[in-house]
Write an enzyme that holds these catalytic residues in place. Structure first.
Site, PDB file in Angstrom:
ATOM      1  CB  SER A  92      -7.489   3.421   3.597  1.00 49.49           C
ATOM      2  OG  SER A  92      -6.799   2.631   4.512  1.00 49.49           O
TER       3      SER A  92
ATOM      4  CE  LYS B  11      -3.401   1.857   3.010  1.00 50.80           C
ATOM      5  NZ  LYS B  11      -4.586   1.428   4.216  1.00 50.80           N
TER       6      LYS B  11
ATOM      7  CB  SER C  23      -8.126   0.252   6.675  1.00 51.02           C
ATOM      8  OG  SER C  23      -8.772   1.438   6.654  1.00 51.02           O
TER       9      SER C  23
END
Length: 512
Positions: free
Chosen positions: A179, A99, A203
């Site tokens: 996220s 990420k 997330s």
């Protein structure tokens, strides 16, 4: 951060036959474990594997915007892995993405924000260094909800000013959740065999669930946060997002461990184990598993039918199911959580920004907000920055309001919450649907989430595993397993046994 703060974070029953994740790759392998076996057997090379995934990314990423940056040196690393084969390296030659709030040396670490476009990492994050040492080929970065979905109460998961809108491979009109949106969509679309996400509350597990993946939010302190753009030191952790439970365990074997630069990981080495050991189809036999009543409410009848079918599978595998379990103090802990996160976000982000390279002009939250306002057409075309404004209004971490909320949140969610529920019923784990099926991407409404099981474990800092249950109207839904601190390996064993027993999950239509 899943948009749970608005905030307290089928069934088409058409299951495909065959192995999990229909084999779509030319080399015949979808997951890390099989790719590793193929490499060891000489059926393929690291270079061929990387080329294959890059070709798939070139073809499909324009539709789903899951990959935000490709690492130029990945090809050289793959070639080096082919020249210097070392079977003792757990991930040798296997491509991984992380990420884009996690540092890879030489690449920008943006957290999805153009305010950090020049935040070029001078060194790897601790977990990235561990991936590299294990032989992984670091292929690039995945998109995310900007600032880990903690900028606006009306944000749309998967959107960032750096990477645009990530979309769900099962239906590109649907949300990938957040996220860790790009990590979820990239693995689901087979643009990479596995990825690392981060979670503060939901997330990892939410994007894993709605993209049809396995996702593990580890016990807080098992995986270092060094080199990761923070939201909250009280709850942040990184974890694997994979096609199978075995792959999640494989990655855990690499990324866990104590780091002197992250005090929260002081006990990590004491809890390090081989997470792949004990992955047995019979692991559910005799396990006492409680259904958390409050976390099963609010879902449509198809999702509930799929959940009930999954409970029946657990029973068939020998699990003892305890119905109507209550976790005490859930609402109270949730109220304190938001206060804690606002304080943490301001303090932790300011500390992080102050130590970024001098090429980064925005070195405080105030300067980031000013940048956002100045560049609103690019940065805030759909939603604002109300959460940042709320965080900025908070004082230092020494304030009594913060200290009291922090103490209460941990106590009520952990010892007096999850631990109390486990002890009362002598349980090995708690279960619930992870969340409902993905919702429409709609910038006017923002995220419309039907339910979530993420908050209790997130607030307490306890592990949380999601495993796909099946599809609801063509969209994946996950089953959550969570328990007390350091129960990560136990959850993986139970999740593996469920995974082996439940019908296989069809691949996204994007792949057909």
């Amino acid at each position: 951060m899943q948009q749970q703060h608005r905030f307290s974070f089928a069934i088409s029953m058409a299951f495909a036959c065959g192995a999990f994740g229909t084999s779509v790759n030319a080399l015949g392998a979808d997951d890390l474990h099989q790719l590793k076996l193929d490499l060891q057997a000489g059926k393929t090379t690291a270079t061929q594997i990387l080329q294959q995934y890059q070709a798939r990314s070139d073809k499909f990423n324009p539709q789903i915007a899951a990959v935000s940056a490709v690492r130029a040196e990945a090809k050289q690393d793959a070639e080096q892995a082919d020249k210097n084969k070392n079977p003792r390296l757990i991930l040798q030659g296997l491509p991984i993405m992380v990420k884009d709030n996690i540092a890879i040396q030489g690449m920008p670490t943006t957290a999805g924000s153009l305010a950090l476009a020049n935040n070029i990492a001078s060194s790897d994050a601790f977990l990235v260094a561990k991936l590299r040492a294990a032989g992984a080929v670091l292929a690039g970065k995945t998109n995310l909800s900007e600032w880990a979905n903690f900028r606006s109460t009306k944000s749309s998961s998967g959107w960032s000013s750096v990477g645009g809108q990530t979309r769900n491979p099962y239906n590109i009109k649907k949300s990938p959740c957040g996220s860790s949106s790009g990590s979820g969509a990239a693995v689901a679309a087979h643009l990479i065999p596995a990825a690392i996400g981060t979670e503060t509350d939901g997330s990892i597990v939410c994007p894993a669930a709605v993209n049809g993946l396995v996702g593990l939010k580890p016990t807080l302190g098992l995986v270092s946060r060094s080199g990761i753009v923070p939201l909250s030191h009280s709850q942040d952790t990184a974890g694997p997002m994979t096609l199978t439970v075995r792959d999640a365990a494989l990655l855990m074997n690499v990324i866990v461990g104590s780091d002197v630069n992250d005090p929260a990981t002081q006990a990590a080495d004491q809890h390090t184990t081989d997470f792949t050991q004990g992955l047995d189809a019979q692991a559910l036999k005799g396990k006492r598993i409680g259904i958390v009543s409050k976390l099963v409410k609010g879902y449509d009848k198809e999702t509930l039918a799929l959940f009930n079918r999954s409970v029946a599978i657990l029973k068939a595998q020998g699990a003892i199911i305890i119905d109507k379990v209550e976790i005490p103090h859930m609402d109270a802990a949730g109220k304190d959580e938001y206060t804690v996160l606002l304080y943490d976000f301001k303090s932790d982000l300011n500390t992080y920004l102050a130590n970024t390279p001098m090429t980064v002009n925005n070195r405080t939250m105030v300067e980031v907000m000013a940048f956002n306002k100045k560049n609103a057409k690019q940065v805030m075309p759909h939603f604002g920055q109300e959460i940042m404004q709320q965080a900025q209004a908070k004082g230092p971490l020494s304030e009594k309001a913060y200290l009291d909320a922090s103490e209460r949140a941990k106590r009520l969610s952990g010892p007096e919450g999850i631990d109390a529920a486990l002890k009362q019923h002598q349980l090995d784990a708690l279960i619930a649907p992870t969340t409902g099926p993905a919702w429409d991407i709609n910038y006017k409404k923002g995220d419309v989430i039907s339910g979530s099981a993420s908050s209790p474990a997130a607030i307490a800092g306890y592990p949380h595993l999601t495993v796909p249950m099946g599809l609801v109207k063509g969209l994946p839904v996950g089953l959550s397993f969570f328990a007390g601190a350091w129960s990560d390996a136990s959850l993986l064993k139970m999740g593996y046994a469920f995974e082996q027993a439940r019908p296989a999950l069809p691949a996204p239509l994007l792949l057909k």
